[in-house]
Scaffold this active site. Structure first.
Site, PDB file in Angstrom:
ATOM      1  CG  ASP A 258     -12.762  25.629  -5.418  1.00  0.00           C
ATOM      2  OD1 ASP A 258     -13.795  25.352  -6.049  1.00  0.00           O
ATOM      3  OD2 ASP A 258     -11.734  26.095  -5.928  1.00  0.00           O
TER       4      ASP A 258
ATOM      5  CB  VAL B  82      -8.340  36.882  -1.967  1.00  0.00           C
ATOM      6  CG1 VAL B  82      -9.265  35.830  -1.392  1.00  0.00           C
ATOM      7  CG2 VAL B  82      -7.941  37.865  -0.886  1.00  0.00           C
ATOM      8  CB  ALA B  83      -8.413  35.459  -7.179  1.00  0.00           C
TER       9      ALA B  83
ATOM     10  CB  ILE C 194      -3.161  32.621  -2.099  1.00  0.00           C
ATOM     11  CG1 ILE C 194      -2.187  33.745  -2.434  1.00  0.00           C
ATOM     12  CG2 ILE C 194      -2.582  31.698  -1.044  1.00  0.00           C
ATOM     13  CD1 ILE C 194      -1.774  34.591  -1.284  1.00  0.00           C
TER      14      ILE C 194
ATOM     15  CG  ASN D 169     -10.012  30.395  -3.197  1.00  0.00           C
ATOM     16  OD1 ASN D 169     -10.638  30.079  -4.209  1.00  0.00           O
ATOM     17  ND2 ASN D 169      -8.958  31.169  -3.226  1.00  0.00           N
TER      18      ASN D 169
ATOM     19  CD  GLU E 217      -7.130  31.323  -0.339  1.00  0.00           C
ATOM     20  OE1 GLU E 217      -7.541  30.516  -1.193  1.00  0.00           O
ATOM     21  OE2 GLU E 217      -7.186  32.555  -0.501  1.00  0.00           O
TER      22      GLU E 217
ATOM     23  CG  ASP F 169      12.373 -11.888   3.109  1.00  0.00           C
ATOM     24  OD1 ASP F 169      13.476 -11.774   2.575  1.00  0.00           O
ATOM     25  OD2 ASP F 169      12.092 -11.448   4.235  1.00  0.00           O
TER      26      ASP F 169
HETATM   27  P1  ATP Z   1      13.456 -16.064   3.477  1.00  0.00           P
HETATM   28  O1  ATP Z   1      12.963 -16.559   2.176  1.00  0.00           O
HETATM   29  O2  ATP Z   1      12.446 -15.278   4.200  1.00  0.00           O
HETATM   30  O3  ATP Z   1      14.819 -15.460   3.448  1.00  0.00           O
HETATM   31  P2  ATP Z   1      14.357 -18.517   4.688  1.00  0.00           P
HETATM   32  O4  ATP Z   1      13.654 -19.172   5.804  1.00  0.00           O
HETATM   33  O5  ATP Z   1      14.556 -19.313   3.475  1.00  0.00           O
HETATM   34  O6  ATP Z   1      13.493 -17.251   4.460  1.00  0.00           O
HETATM   35  P3  ATP Z   1      16.401 -18.109   6.570  1.00  0.00           P
HETATM   36  O7  ATP Z   1      15.401 -18.096   7.655  1.00  0.00           O
HETATM   37  O8  ATP Z   1      17.524 -17.153   6.569  1.00  0.00           O
HETATM   38  O9  ATP Z   1      15.728 -17.952   5.183  1.00  0.00           O
HETATM   39  O10 ATP Z   1      16.980 -19.591   6.517  1.00  0.00           O
HETATM   40  C1  ATP Z   1      18.095 -19.886   5.726  1.00  0.00           C
HETATM   41  C2  ATP Z   1      18.367 -21.334   5.795  1.00  0.00           C
HETATM   42  O11 ATP Z   1      18.681 -21.695   7.138  1.00  0.00           O
HETATM   43  C3  ATP Z   1      17.202 -22.211   5.398  1.00  0.00           C
HETATM   44  O12 ATP Z   1      17.183 -22.460   4.045  1.00  0.00           O
HETATM   45  C4  ATP Z   1      17.450 -23.472   6.198  1.00  0.00           C
HETATM   46  O13 ATP Z   1      18.348 -24.310   5.504  1.00  0.00           O
HETATM   47  C5  ATP Z   1      18.145 -22.972   7.449  1.00  0.00           C
HETATM   48  N1  ATP Z   1      17.190 -22.826   8.551  1.00  0.00           N
HETATM   49  C6  ATP Z   1      16.015 -22.180   8.563  1.00  0.00           C
HETATM   50  N2  ATP Z   1      15.430 -22.257   9.758  1.00  0.00           N
HETATM   51  C7  ATP Z   1      16.234 -22.970  10.540  1.00  0.00           C
HETATM   52  C8  ATP Z   1      16.201 -23.389  11.911  1.00  0.00           C
HETATM   53  N3  ATP Z   1      15.196 -23.078  12.712  1.00  0.00           N
HETATM   54  N4  ATP Z   1      17.228 -24.115  12.367  1.00  0.00           N
HETATM   55  C9  ATP Z   1      18.261 -24.423  11.581  1.00  0.00           C
HETATM   56  N5  ATP Z   1      18.357 -24.071  10.306  1.00  0.00           N
HETATM   57  C10 ATP Z   1      17.366 -23.351   9.766  1.00  0.00           C
END
Ligand code: ATP
Length: 871
Positions: free
Chosen positions: A714, A281-282, A284, A710, A286, A328
């Site tokens: 504790d 008991v000591a 484990i 325990n 628990e 991103d």
């Molecule tokens: P992230 O940094 O999140 O990847 P981002 O917006 O730069 O974002 P995407 O959304 O893939 O990446 O866009 C890539 C490219 O596509 C952009 O750099 C732009 O040139 C073009 N793009 C973005 N939005 C549009 C849109 N609505 N219509 C047409 N071209 C677009």
């Protein structure tokens, strides 16, 4: 039939659309919701409280305790038997309560990451939780959406859907809205039906909901889809494994102690058994596994309050050892609030506000910007703009010149479209114009310029000579270098109106460029610096242009001396070995596709690093799954990416990831403290029992004593240790090695050393009691000293520093746990009714002084040594 009342035929679907071209009214929707219930699958078979309660008795510990109870009974100690059974039941009740609490907290996290749907209601587009969707609702679908109900397509544009959750087939299937084209569709035909649980991988559509909840196809097979039980995290598995081994070891030692007592000390078999049982008991721990679960659960709640929603418990641990964050750019590191800065057309670079409508090329630029876009500005007071921020910036440009996008679009109807996707980096729409059907395209400059053969000027189209290309590239470079996002625009007259295909996106007349600013989030700079201090490398992965990305990366502090940027094309031409070579100094990956993200994650993982990766798009799902911690965007992320991620950022903010890493580290450190606390306390009891058996003394602790410690006194400090605030230096340390075991040498040394001190103090108390009043007093004093010493020891385990540095009040829970522990001990020692149950003898004030002094001694030694070391 009542059940199928809401399953609509194509004709009914059309009627629905015409009757309610603005969608259902809120009142209708509420009525239907009351009738059919919320749109969700019935929960999988939930465990009944009784089943959970019964499950608590399936443990090795319980077997040992029952043995202890029986042995106590045979030795004539019925009270002790009753107490043990009472403790067993209490333990099971606590376990059951904790199970349902954990369930509830997981459910609230699940609700936070529940999908939404874009419905048309009261004539307006609204985003509502999927549970509120009712049959007859009109839903807009676009790439990345999770389809939340069964429905018939009313209109669709190149819609592709992944139905693997229903069919197991991972290839996306094409869907068309034959209902709208008036084609005769057999009711069983599924070409124009979409089903709940499917994912939109491409294109757009409008659907009318025909069935929700358990009435959907998915609902019918819902029993197959019951969510699997929450899996244990690696740490939990590790500790379970450790506990299992420990239990086995203890049983072996118990057998040894039993034999030793019988043969060497000449004890009766019953007394020897009491020793063995006390030892078991000591030893484990628990409370260990439930404490770890509680601390992890509290960690996820705290993270959720700070906008990081944990979907998989094991992410909490992985976060603590993250070494690389691949993030991103747009919206995560930057604000995703775009504003047009400059425009370039007809050879003129000027500010957006100075665009000349009289200039044919500049006017064409604005025209494409407005027509080849889906964003709308909120025209009524207080209404927000809706749509992709890049496109919102474009319609805002129109508004500066008094052009109202919706009225303008009505004058130039859209005949067909090819939706934007981040692989192609283009978006195209086909319009009826005075010059005939014309294709308008916008997108990444490098992609569009490569597909253009002419340039529109105020004098009309001219051939795109190498000089003109160089001029456009020069403008692009110059704009990108100041961190501006550059979008290119082009047009192509088509001989006739037709359904667009990707092959048509070529042979363009280039029109111009629009550059826009997307400022970094102010908190990004600090967060990147914090991550760097914590030994974490931040890498930017973006679809944007290399120059723009590098400029922003420099502003935020991601790109420093000696760093380099790579783009998708360069990455493509690299072998894995070459990539491995440049990996450490590559801070920016630009113009990447989702497949590149997987390569980058894999490359870091090959180096043995733990990687967090953000993603929002439909194609990001594999990279999110591949990363150790996949992070999806709560606001702009597609449902697909949220589905694949282990964590969702409710605010899309990079700084939240860094905060989550800090929390992950702190949760791990706190679990470590709690483990150290529980094991060192147990070690004290083990050493005391072994010593007593070797020295031929009577058993120092009764099983009820050890159970009391325990399970009650504790557990409270252990939970309080789980609530310890993050230590200030936590982000100055390097990330934890994910492969290092928690039970490393320093940990084992501490558990043993601190256990020894408390064990020695308890045995001194035992001897004093023995000399003064015999076995009963000896056992009472040993028990009281052990309990109290472990309560004091809770403060030692709060961190490696002395309590003077940590501050006694900085974790109020530890003070509360200490207070309640003292109270419980006092009840056992001084309430006459409990004296018999816990087999304690009355203590004189001299005895109490000894107990207090001896119990405090180990903590005093530990604290003094820390103070000296600290100096
Ligand atoms: P992230 O940094 O999140 O990847 P981002 O917006 O730069 O974002 P995407 O959304 O893939 O990446 O866009 C890539 C490219 O596509 C952009 O750099 C732009 O040139 C073009 N793009 C973005 N939005 C549009 C849109 N609505 N219509 C047409 N071209 C677009």
């Amino acid at each position: 039939m009542e059940q199928n009342f809401f399953r609509l035929t194509p004709q009914q679907a059309l009627q629905e659309l015409h009757a309610a071209s603005g969608g259902l009214t809120s009142a209708e929707a509420a009525q239907r919701l009351a009738k059919v219930g919320p749109n969700q699958l019935a929960e999988g078979q939930k465990k009944s409280a009784l089943a959970v309660f019964a499950g608590q008795f399936k443990d090795l510990l319980v077997v040992i305790l029952i043995a202890a109870a029986l042995i106590s009974m045979f030795s004539g100690n019925l009270e002790s038997t009753l107490v043990i059974f009472a403790v067993l039941i209490l333990n099971a009740v606590l376990g059951t309560v904790q199970y349902f609490k954990a369930e509830k907290s997981l459910e609230s996290l699940k609700a936070m990451s529940a999908p939404t749907a874009k419905v048309l209601r009261d004539g307006q587009r609204q985003e509502i939780p999927s549970s509120q969707v009712v049959p007859g609702d009109i839903i807009e679908l676009e790439a990345g959406d999770l389809i939340v109900a069964d429905g018939r397509l009313l209109n669709s544009w190149s819609l592709k859907v992944n139905e693997s959750s229903l069919t197991g087939e991972s290839e996306a299937v094409e869907k068309i809205s034959s209902a709208i084209s008036g084609e005769k569709v057999a009711l069983g035909d599924q070409k124009n039906m979409v089903f709940s649980g499917s994912l939109v991988t491409y294109g757009r559509a409008v659907m009318v909901v025909t069935a929700t909840g358990m009435e959907t196809q998915l609902g019918r097979i819902a029993s197959l889809m019951n969510q699997t039980q929450q899996r244990k995290t690696p740490l939990q598995k590790n500790l379970d494994d450790f506990s299992g081994k420990l239990a086995f070891l203890i049983l072996v030692i118990c057998a040894g102690v039993f034999l030793l007592s019988v043969y060497r000390s000449g004890m009766t078999i019953l007394d020897s058994l009491m020793f063995a049982v006390a030892l078991a008991v000591a030893a484990i721990p628990e409370a260990l596994s439930s404490i770890v679960t509680i601390v992890l659960a509290m960690g996820t709640q705290k993270m959720a309050r700070q906008n990081a929603i944990i979907k998989e418990l094991k992410a909490v641990e992985s976060l603590g050892s993250v070494q690389v964050i691949c993030s991103d750019k747009t919206g995560t590191l930057t604000q995703n609030r775009m504003t047009v800065q400059n425009i370039w057309a007809d050879g003129i670079l000027t500010r957006g506000t100075d665009l000349e409508l009289a200039n044919d090329a500049q006017r064409a630029l604005l025209k494409i910007a407005l027509l080849d876009s889906d964003a709308t500005l909120g025209h009524t007071a207080g209404a927000a703009a809706v749509g992709d921020p890049t496109e919102v910036a474009l319609v805002q440009l129109g508004a500066w010149f008094g052009v109202e996008e919706q009225a303008y679009r009505a004058q130039h109807p859209r005949l067909s479209e090819l939706a934007f996707d981040s692989d192609r980096k283009l978006m195209s729409t086909l319009h009826d114009t005075d010059e005939g059907p014309t294709l308008y395209t916008k997108g990444a400059m490098d992609v569009l310029l490569a597909r253009s053969t002419r340039l529109l000027t105020s004098q009309g189209p001219v051939p795109l000579t190498p000089e003109l290309r160089a001029q456009i590239e020069q403008v692009n470079r110059q704009q990108s270098e100041s961190g501006l996002r550059v979008l290119a625009f082009a047009l192509r007259p088509l001989p006739s109106a037709r359904l667009l295909t990707l092959e048509e996106e070529t042979d363009y007349t280039f029109v111009g460029l629009i550059s826009m600013i997307d400022p970094p989030r102010p908190e990004s700079v600090q967060a990147v610096a914090d991550a760097k201090r914590a030994g974490i490398r931040t890498v930017m992965i973006t679809g944007d242009h290399k120059t723009t990305a590098t400029a922003i990366a420099k502003q935020i502090g991601i790109f420093g001396e000696g760093d380099q940027a790579l783009d998708g094309v360069e990455l493509e031409g690299m072998s894995d070995a070459a990539l491995d070579e440049v990996l450490p100094k590559t801070a920016v990956y630009a113009r990447v596709s989702p497949e590149h993200k997987i390569r980058i994650v894999s490359a870091w993982q090959r180096r043995g690093c733990v990687v967090a990766m953000t993603g929002d798009g439909v194609n990001d799902a594999p990279a999110l799954k591949k990363a150790d911690v996949g992070v999806a965007m709560g606001i702009t992320g597609t449902e697909v990416s949220k589905d694949a991620a282990a964590m969702i950022l409710a605010d899309d903010n990079f700084a939240t990831i860094v905060k989550a890493v800090l929390n992950g580290r702190s949760v791990y450190a706190n679990i470590r403290s709690a483990v150290q606390f529980l094991l060192s306390g147990n070690m004290a009891a083990i050493l005391a029992v072994i010593y007593a058996s070797l020295a031929g003394l009577s058993v120092p602790f009764q099983p009820v004593h050890l159970l009391f410690i325990n399970l009650l006194t504790d557990s409270l400090p252990a939970i309080a240790l789980g609530m310890e605030p993050a230590r200030p230096g936590l982000m100055d340390q390097k990330p934890r090695d994910p492969n290092a075991s928690m039970m490393d040498r320093p940990m084992i040394t501490r558990v043993f050393g601190q256990g020894l001190m408390i064990g020695v103090a308890s045995m001194i108390a035992f001897y004093i009691g023995l000399a003064e009043g015999g076995a009963a007093l000896a056992s009472t004093m040993a028990f009281a000293t052990l309990t109290l010493a472990r309560l004091f020891h809770g403060f030692n385990c709060r961190g490696p520093e002395s309590i003077v540095r940590l501050g006694l009040g900085s974790n109020p829970y530890s003070l509360m746990a200490f207070g309640i522990g003292i109270l419980l001990l006092a009840l056992v020692l001084f309430v006459p009714a409990l004296e018999g149950l816990f087999l304690v003898a009355p203590l004189s004030s001299a005895n109490l002084m000894w107990v207090l002094g001896l119990a405090f001694a180990p903590t005093l030694c530990i604290q003094i040594s820390r103070l000296i070391r600290g100096k």
